[in-house]
Structure formats: C-alpha cells, structure tokens
Design an enzyme around this catalytic site. Structure first.
Site, PDB file in Angstrom:
ATOM      1  N   SER A 208      40.689  14.264 -30.164  1.00  0.00           N
ATOM      2  CA  SER A 208      41.107  13.357 -31.385  1.00  0.00           C
ATOM      3  C   SER A 208      42.552  14.258 -31.675  1.00  0.00           C
ATOM      4  CB  SER A 208      40.095  13.101 -32.379  1.00  0.00           C
ATOM      5  OG  SER A 208      40.560  11.956 -33.349  1.00  0.00           O
TER       6      SER A 208
ATOM      7  N   LYS B 134      35.500   6.258 -28.946  1.00  0.00           N
ATOM      8  CA  LYS B 134      36.282   7.200 -29.902  1.00  0.00           C
ATOM      9  C   LYS B 134      35.980   7.074 -31.239  1.00  0.00           C
ATOM     10  CE  LYS B 134      39.784   9.387 -30.960  1.00  0.00           C
ATOM     11  NZ  LYS B 134      38.807   9.938 -31.931  1.00  0.00           N
TER      12      LYS B 134
ATOM     13  N   SER C 298      41.057   7.553 -36.720  1.00  0.00           N
ATOM     14  CA  SER C 298      41.432   7.970 -35.241  1.00  0.00           C
ATOM     15  C   SER C 298      41.145   7.000 -34.338  1.00  0.00           C
ATOM     16  CB  SER C 298      40.852   9.323 -34.939  1.00  0.00           C
ATOM     17  OG  SER C 298      41.705  10.284 -35.605  1.00  0.00           O
TER      18      SER C 298
ATOM     19  N   LYS D 246      44.048   5.886 -32.003  1.00  0.00           N
ATOM     20  CA  LYS D 246      44.303   6.488 -30.925  1.00  0.00           C
ATOM     21  C   LYS D 246      44.197   5.510 -29.579  1.00  0.00           C
ATOM     22  CE  LYS D 246      44.251  11.298 -32.675  1.00  0.00           C
ATOM     23  NZ  LYS D 246      43.613  11.295 -34.152  1.00  0.00           N
TER      24      LYS D 246
END
Length: 480
Positions: A298, A409, A59, A62
């Site tokens: 997320s 993140k 993720s 992203k």
C-alpha cells in the site's frame, strides 16, 4: 480488447436491487456500510447492499490506479531516467550543461544516481547541472491530503525528482528524567531539533499534549509538544519539503563520489530537452514489480507517481493529479467499459479525503482483474490474509477460518476501514467482494472499555463475521 463481459457485469450491477441474501453480521452502529459479492468467474452478483452509495475508498483506490496502469502501460513498462547534455564533449570533459531528466521513478536512489552519472564518463563540466522536472507539473501532493500529515513519509512529495523516496529516517530519544533528543544520520542534508517534554500517559492526557512537527525551508524540522518515555528510540520518518534543495544536496554528493567537477551550479529546471543527446540512462524495475509495492504494501508514493505518469502518457503533457485522475477514468472506460459515473478521484493512492467511489466501481475493477488477460498478473500482487502485506497482521483475518482465504486490498484512513478483493470459500469457489465501512466512531468510554479488554472494535468484529459468513457459505435471508 475484452469489454463484453465487464459491460455485462456493470449492467447487472446497475439494475441490481438490494439482495435478499445479505450477511447476518451487524454493521457498526451509526456507520455507512456497503458490500457486494459476486462469482469471480461469471461475474454474477450474489449479494449487494448500498452498491451505489458514494463512500471514501481509502487505499482500495489503488486497485483503480494499478488496473489503469496494467491496461495502458503493461507489466513490462519501466521508468527511464536519462542524463542528457547541451554543448560539446571533449574526451571526459563537457563544455556546456549536463541535464538529469527525472521522471518520477519512486524507486530511484542516490546510489543509482551516482552510478548513472559515473556511466556518462564525464569528469569535468564547464556549465551547470540541471535537475529537470518537466515530466510532472502542478502540486506535488494531492488535493485533500491532511495538512498535519505532510511531515511524514507516507505523504512524501510526488515530484518528478524522487531520490530515496523523498524521505528521511531519524530517531527520537525519550528517556525518563532527561530532555528528549532527536537525531538523523549525518549524511542526510536536513536539520532537526527537539523541544519535547517527556511525560507519563496521564500527564499527556491532562495537558492534551502530543508530538508535533514544525517545518521551515529548506528542510528543517522542529519537534515540539510531548511524548511518553521509552527505553528504545522512537522511529521518525520525515517527508522532504523542499525537493529542489534535496535534489541539489544529493546530486552534489553523487558528483563528489564520482570525482566530477562542475564549474557552474546545480539548478532546478523545467524544460523540454528531448532533442538533447542522451549520455546514459537508468531503468526502473518493471511495472509488475513496482505494482507489488502499491498493492501488497500500500505504498502511496508509488501509486501517485503512477497516477501522474498515466496523466503524462495518456494526454502527452506533463503529468499532474488532475490529468492523472482523468486518465484513469478514461482508460478504465475505454479499455474495460468501467464507467465511474459520479465517483470522484483526487489522487491515485486513496489518501485524499476528497475521493468518493461506489462499491460497484470496485467490483467492476476486481472482475476485470480476474477476467482480462492483460490484468491477471495483478491478482498475484494482492496481500493474503495472515500471510503477506497489509493483511499479514490484520486482526480480523487471523483466525483459522480466514487465514489464507482472503486475497484483498486494504483501505484504512480515519473513520474508514475497507477491503476489496477475493474470497476462497470452503467449497473451493472464488468470489469477488467489496466491503466498505465509513463513518466509524465510538464513544470515549467504549474506547476505554475495549482498551481494557472488554469487547472488540465494532468494525473489526463486523469485518471478521462478514468474511467468515462468505467463506463458510452461510447467509441470512433477512432483507433490508
């Protein structure tokens, strides 16, 4: 456009050899690990290891998607779902067809659809209701998404028609000495059945048994296998499989709530209707609000809908995973001089096992976020260690040294544990960092020992020690 500083950073990264000041923390055995550390203000790289190694981003990908959205669309951009018509209006009656132009708004709900139809003022339609999905084309799921994840909501179909996240919540009751029982709310237009054994943990292991889901059209789910006993119900979250049927059912509900009568039917369509007059429209929250769901929580659906939208906007054609990933590459190159080179993008969420990128790509994205005024707002959407989003309960960052010091993140799929973001050091400096761990696995006996309280997961330990080293400003001088 502010390209010069990013170009300089990328040039520096491209020619950087492995730093002689890398962390003293020891990576997990048999893993593939990469990291980079840079001054967030100047972009000067201070530490680097395997910066050009292609690894699964999970993720953390992203970050690329939201940066491309920030640069191409801006923080105030919104999805716009419209109701159009073809025919003649006669007071509150439409002699013709009514078209709902779905555009992939991941926040759109059945209640908002009801309100949108109510605003048209129409009470009777002689023709059909068309559920138009021309905005997107191709598969509604990304290449490389695991087939046995497709029943759960984090892989909900990323179609132009999204209502209630294309997801249904339910519950599974599994009490000792009773047959398991599955339920969904009565207003949800899906069917579910359970043929599940309730077994102890020992029995489950002996029989190599787990909970499984069989799916059949239109939206039918059959639970099989086994599950452990539990006093409270097990929560279930089913991804919709037949989007057209889902849309038909929820649109029928919205029409009934508004007392709108339709002589024809409710039908799926993929037509260009830009010349049909608009009766009413619904605007989503701004991209800045939607992007919080992507970065802080997320959310895969929000990320991949943005990806497909970027494909539609950038190439002026129906959005897909193919043109969406290409759009991200071109936007980052054209707007920020970020050349992804051999990195491969399969989706916008990082869910696909086909994604591979380099630590240097993620670092370039982070430096653009902190240094380009068009992207600065993304910084405030990232999770904070021990405080918010996916870092609120992440065990590696719960200690006093790291709490509130990491803004990053997360990226976690099978055998992968990544972080990319910013570190606030004890001296008040802000560093951009990327820490990628792939190929993570331990022996069954090691896993049993950890479950019994003997030791710690190697990836968690390494992540914590590496981050603490950077926060405290302590580095080893041992080169590799």
């Amino acid at each position: 456009m502010m390209k010069s500083y990013v170009l300089g950073v990328i040039t520096l990264i491209a020619h950087l050899s492995v730093s002689a000041t890398i962390s003293a923390a020891t990576p997990p055995a048999n893993s593939q690990t990469a990291w980079m550390l840079a001054d967030a203000t100047t972009g000067e790289v201070e530490s680097s290891h395997n910066a050009q190694l292609l690894l699964k981003p999970a993720s953390t990908q992203k970050l690329l998607t939201t940066l491309a959205g920030a640069l191409a669309l801006g923080p105030d951009w919104r999805y716009k779902t419209q109701v159009r018509y073809n025919g003649q209006l006669q007071g509150d009656q439409l002699v013709g067809d009514l078209l709902i132009d779905f555009v992939g708004d991941p926040s759109f709900t059945r209640e908002q659809l009801q309100a949108l139809l109510k605003r048209t003022g129409i009470r009777r339609i002689s023709g059909n209701i068309l559920l138009n999905q021309q905005r997107f084309s191709g598969y509604a799921r990304g290449n490389g998404w695991s087939w046995n994840d497709l029943s759960v909501c984090y892989t909900s179909p990323v179609s132009a028609l999204i209502l209630d996240r294309n997801c249904v919540q339910g519950a599974l009751y599994a009490r000792p000495n009773q047959a398991a029982r599955a339920t969904v709310p009565a207003h949800q237009p899906i069917s579910i059945s359970a043929h599940v054994d309730v077994l102890s943990r020992t029995e489950q292991k002996q029989q190599f048994c787990s909970l499984e889901v069989e799916m059949s059209p239109p939206n039918q789910y059959r639970l099989t296998g086994c599950i452990g006993p539990r006093k409270d119900p097990w929560p279930l979250r089913f991804a919709i499989q037949d989007v057209d049927d889902w849309g038909t059912e929820l649109t029928g509900w919205a029409l009934k709530q508004n007392g709108i009568r339709v002589s024809g039917g409710i039908k799926a369509s993929h037509i260009t209707a830009s010349d049909w007059p608009v009766l009413a429209q619904h605007h989503s929250p701004r991209l800045k609000v939607l992007s919080r769901r992507i970065l802080e929580n997320s959310d895969n659906l929000y990320a991949d809908s943005l990806l497909r939208t970027l494909g539609a906007e950038h190439f002026n054609q129906p959005g897909s995973f193919r043109n969406g990933t290409q759009a991200v590459r071109e936007i980052l190159q054209q707007e920020a001089n970020i050349d992804l080179g051999p990195s491969w993008l399969a989706d916008g969420s990082g869910l696909s096992a086909h994604n591979i990128i380099r630590a240097q790509d993620l670092l370039a994205v982070l430096l653009t976020i902190t240094q380009d005024p068009r992207a600065n707002w993304l910084m405030g959407l990232l999770p904070v260690s021990g405080e918010s989003g996916t870092l609120r309960y992440r065990r590696s960052v719960q200690g006093a040294t790291l709490k509130g010091k990491i803004i990053a993140k997360t990226g976690t799929i099978s055998h992968v544990q990544n972080l990319a973001g910013f570190i606030d050091t004890h001296t008040g400096q802000r560093k951009a960092f990327v820490l990628l761990q792939n190929g993570l696995s331990i022996s069954p006996q090691h896993e049993k020992d950890i479950a019994a309280g003997k030791g710690e997961w190697p990836a968690r330990r390494f992540e914590r020690e590496w981050l603490e080293t950077q926060v405290l400003g302590q580095r080893s001088s041992t080169p590799e």
